[in-house]
Design an enzyme around this catalytic site. Structure first.
Site, short mmCIF file in Angstrom:
data_model
loop_
_atom_site.label_atom_id
_atom_site.label_comp_id
_atom_site.label_asym_id
_atom_site.label_seq_id
_atom_site.Cartn_x
_atom_site.Cartn_y
_atom_site.Cartn_z
CD GLU A 257 -2.40 -1.19 2.87
OE1 GLU A 257 -1.97 -0.41 3.74
OE2 GLU A 257 -3.31 -1.99 3.08
N PRO A 258 1.70 1.46 -1.01
CG PRO A 258 2.91 1.43 -3.01
CD PRO A 258 1.93 0.62 -2.19
N GLY A 259 1.93 4.99 -0.66
CA GLY A 259 1.27 6.25 -0.98
C GLY A 259 2.32 7.31 -1.32
NE ARG B 208 4.42 15.52 4.64
CZ ARG B 208 5.71 15.42 4.86
NH1 ARG B 208 6.53 16.28 4.30
NH2 ARG B 208 6.20 14.47 5.60
CE1 TYR C 283 2.50 14.46 10.62
CE2 TYR C 283 2.58 15.55 8.50
CZ TYR C 283 1.91 14.77 9.42
OH TYR C 283 0.66 14.30 9.11
CB CYS D 196 -2.72 35.53 11.87
SG CYS D 196 -3.35 36.57 10.56
N1 LLP Z 1 -1.33 1.95 4.58
C1 LLP Z 1 -1.79 2.42 5.76
C2 LLP Z 1 -2.64 1.55 6.57
C3 LLP Z 1 -1.44 3.72 6.19
O1 LLP Z 1 -1.89 4.17 7.35
C4 LLP Z 1 -0.61 4.52 5.37
C5 LLP Z 1 -0.25 5.88 5.77
C6 LLP Z 1 -0.17 3.99 4.14
C7 LLP Z 1 -0.54 2.70 3.78
C8 LLP Z 1 0.69 4.76 3.20
O2 LLP Z 1 1.93 5.02 3.75
P1 LLP Z 1 3.06 5.73 2.81
O3 LLP Z 1 3.47 4.75 1.76
O4 LLP Z 1 2.45 6.94 2.23
O5 LLP Z 1 4.14 6.04 3.76
N2 LLP Z 1 0.46 12.83 6.77
C9 LLP Z 1 1.74 12.21 7.03
C10 LLP Z 1 1.78 10.76 6.61
C11 LLP Z 1 0.69 9.93 7.26
C12 LLP Z 1 0.71 8.49 6.82
C13 LLP Z 1 -0.49 7.77 7.30
N3 LLP Z 1 -0.63 6.41 6.88
C14 LLP Z 1 2.83 13.03 6.34
O6 LLP Z 1 2.54 14.05 5.73
O7 LLP Z 1 4.02 12.67 6.44
#
Ligand code: LLP
Length: 421
Positions: free
Chosen positions: A275-277, A314, A318, A346
């Site tokens: 599940e890459p995002g 971000r 973070y 602000c």
């Molecule tokens: N699968 C699950 C169950 C997740 O909770 C997440 C991300 C992913 C896959 C995807 O992870 P990735 O490949 O994108 O690392 N808003 C934060 C990141 C929050 C990630 C939440 N879960 C940021 O801006 O760094």
């Protein structure tokens, strides 16, 4: 690698000058590169070559339907974490049997939506949730395919707000309780237990935490099989990090990650899901902004942009670093100078970078935030009644606005005034 490069001193998105898009849509805005999105998806798909697998894009990273459609047409499945994301994926043409539903608090309505529309599997996060899925499945006369998300108690060595695999985090069930929970799941007639799910965090820059987690999943697969469960699918989550600074970041490559998956889990003969995002969308998108003022402060100069923390949260949330570069490439040898780069909101938290070396800039100049494609637009808000900024998709020499900037009227008219006022 991405497709945002300088040509003759001007920054391009694929074959389109950024300045041309800025002139057409106004600033600030997000712009995504189709070629980069596809390239990153393909890297993961190729990394799992030879294994039965599905790359389920974690659409929380960037969920515009044009992005989903681009990836779905290349063969991607989707990982969704809400009923809204599920419906958005469906609206973009993703079939239910390529959608996995993750998330720690799925409501009965969300579960009903997904079970009615078709779902590849639920990644179950707790026993009470399992009971609710079972009840709704029986009500609808269907069987819900499930995995259980286990919490392997592994330190992902990432920012505390995006680490999910330690036992104190809210995610999954403790791996030590897995036998009990799987026995419970198997006793529920509305569920079909098909596999195991794990996700330990985001922006991981080393393979070791993945190796520890996946090794535990391999052991658990064998244990659960010996207890009579037909474990045939492993969902390994997302989390592989991206280089946020061009200079010195080198997180592991998808091909190395794929090799690790094959090494730790290949012998089990399971179908693999990932599940890459961030790695798909992050470096496929920029936020483009304009300098409004250059202000001399006490011992420092501020670059005040028209983009703000509500557009890209971000850094405030973070302490995240984004490379910021000028759209007009600085001439070779131009002396850089340090700026505090801020937005107009602000709050002192509306600071993107402190004492960042930049070429000299003047009002009207365009700058871009690199690596802003993931968790950028999706986390934006209308704080300070600043409209959500447009999203633009580039494809070769074409570009299209894929989300318009709302008008102030649209924003203001969303409020309703009670009759007693
Ligand atoms: N699968 C699950 C169950 C997740 O909770 C997440 C991300 C992913 C896959 C995807 O992870 P990735 O490949 O994108 O690392 N808003 C934060 C990141 C929050 C990630 C939440 N879960 C940021 O801006 O760094």
């Amino acid at each position: 690698m991405d497709h945002f490069l300088y040509r003759d001193g001007a920054l391009y998105a694929e074959d389109v000058p950024i300045s041309e898009i800025a002139a057409a849509v106004g600033t600030p805005f997000y712009v995504y590169s189709t070629a980069t999105l596809l390239r990153h998806f393909q890297l993961f798909d190729d990394a799992l070559d030879g294994t039965d697998h599905l790359v389920c894009y974690a659409m929380k990273a960037a969920s515009n339907q044009a992005i989903l459609k681009t990836l779905a047409q290349a063969g991607a499945g989707m990982d969704v974490v809400s009923g809204g994301e599920y419906l958005r994926a469906k609206a973009a043409g993703v079939p239910g049997d390529k959608i996995v539903f993750s998330g720690v608090g799925k409501t009965a309505d969300e579960i009903r939506t997904a079970l009615s529309g078709g779902i590849r599997q639920f990644n179950v996060e707790s026993e009470p949730e399992m009971e609710v899925i079972n009840t709704i499945a029986l009500e609808l006369g269907v069987v819900a395919p499930i995995t259980v998300r286990v919490n392997p108690d592994v330190d992902a060595k990432t920012h505390a707000k995006i680490a999910t695999g330690k036992s104190e985090n809210k995610f999954g069930i403790p791996i030590a309780r897995a036998s009990e929970v799987y026995a419970h799941a198997a006793s529920l007639p509305g569920l079909e237990v098909i596999g195991i799910d794990v996700h330990i965090g985001s922006q991981l820059t080393e393979l070791e935490p993945f190796e520890m987690a996946y090794t535990k999943v391999a052991e658990l697969t064998e244990k659960l099989r010996s207890e009579g469960h037909n474990i045939r699918r492993l969902d390994l989550g997302g989390g592989l990090g991206i280089p946020y600074t061009r200079a010195n970041d080198a997180p592991p490559l998808p091909v190395e990650y794929g090799a690790l998956i094959k090494k730790t889990l290949g012998h089990l003969g399971c179908e693999i899901e990932i599940e890459p995002g961030r790695l798909i969308a992050g470096n496929a998108g920029l936020m483009v902004s304009k300098v409004i003022y250059v202000k001399s402060g006490e011992g420092r100069d501020f670059l005040i942009l028209d983009g703000a923390m509500n557009d890209l949260i971000r850094p405030a949330m973070y302490e995240a670093h984004h490379d910021i570069v000028a759209v007009n490439e600085p001439a070779p040898g131009v002396e850089q100078q340090p700026y505090d780069i801020v937005g107009p909101v602000c709050e002192t938290g509306d600071t993107f970078a402190k004492q960042r070396n930049m070429p000299p800039l003047a009002p009207g100049d365009l700058v871009v935030f690199r690596s802003a494609g993931a968790y950028g637009a999706v986390m934006s808000s209308e704080y300070n009644t600043r409209p959500l900024i447009p999203e633009v998709l580039v494809h070769g020499d074409q570009f299209a606005v894929i989300r318009e900037r709302p008008s102030f009227d649209e924003i203001i008219n969303r409020d309703t005034i009670p009759e007693w006022l």
